[in-house]
Enzyme design. Structure first.
Site, PDB file in Angstrom:
ATOM      1  CG  HIS A   1      54.898  31.495 -29.276  1.00  0.00           C
ATOM      2  ND1 HIS A   1      53.925  30.591 -28.871  1.00  0.00           N
ATOM      3  CD2 HIS A   1      56.033  31.130 -28.635  1.00  0.00           C
ATOM      4  CE1 HIS A   1      54.454  29.734 -28.017  1.00  0.00           C
ATOM      5  NE2 HIS A   1      55.722  30.030 -27.858  1.00  0.00           N
ATOM      6  CB  CYS A   2      52.954  34.592 -35.076  1.00  0.00           C
ATOM      7  SG  CYS A   2      51.514  33.541 -35.309  1.00  0.00           S
TER       8      CYS A   2
END
Length: 92
Positions: free
Chosen positions: A48-49
Site C-alpha cells: 500500500h505504498c
C-alpha cells in the site's frame, strides 16, 4: 483459535474506515485473488505504498496486508458478504 490478524489501534475511538488484516496460511495476494474471483469483492493487497509501515508492523517480508476500505456508499450486506467470504476461507 484466531487465524485473522487485524492491524491498527485497539482503541475504537482511534480507528477509521480502513481495515488491514492478514489470514494465517495465506499471502495477502492469495486472499485478494480469492475474494475477487470467488466473491466479486474488490480489495487491495500488498504494501500500500508504505513499506516503512509494514517494516514496523512486521509484515514487509510476507507481502504486506489485505486492506478493505468500506466507504459511505458501502452497504451492510456487502460487509456481511466480506465476513462470510473470510469465514469460508478460514474453514476451507
Amino acid at each position: 483459535d484466531f487465524r485473522v490478524t487485524i492491524y491498527g489501534p485497539s482503541a475504537t475511538d482511534r480507528r477509521h474506515g480502513v481495515v488491514s488484516f492478514n489470514i494465517e496460511g495465506y499471502s495477502p495476494q492469495e486472499v485478494s485473488a480469492y475474494l475477487d474471483t470467488e466473491w466479486g469483492i474488490a480489495i487491495r493487497a500488498g504494501l500500500h505504498c508504505a513499506p516503512a509501515a509494514h517494516r514496523a508492523l512486521g509484515t514487509l517480508d510476507s507481502g504486506g496486508t489485505v486492506r478493505a476500505s468500506p466507504g459511505p456508499f458501502s452497504k451492510e450486506d456487502e460487509m456481511g458478504k466480506l465476513i462470510e467470504a473470510i469465514e469460508r476461507l478460514l474453514n476451507a
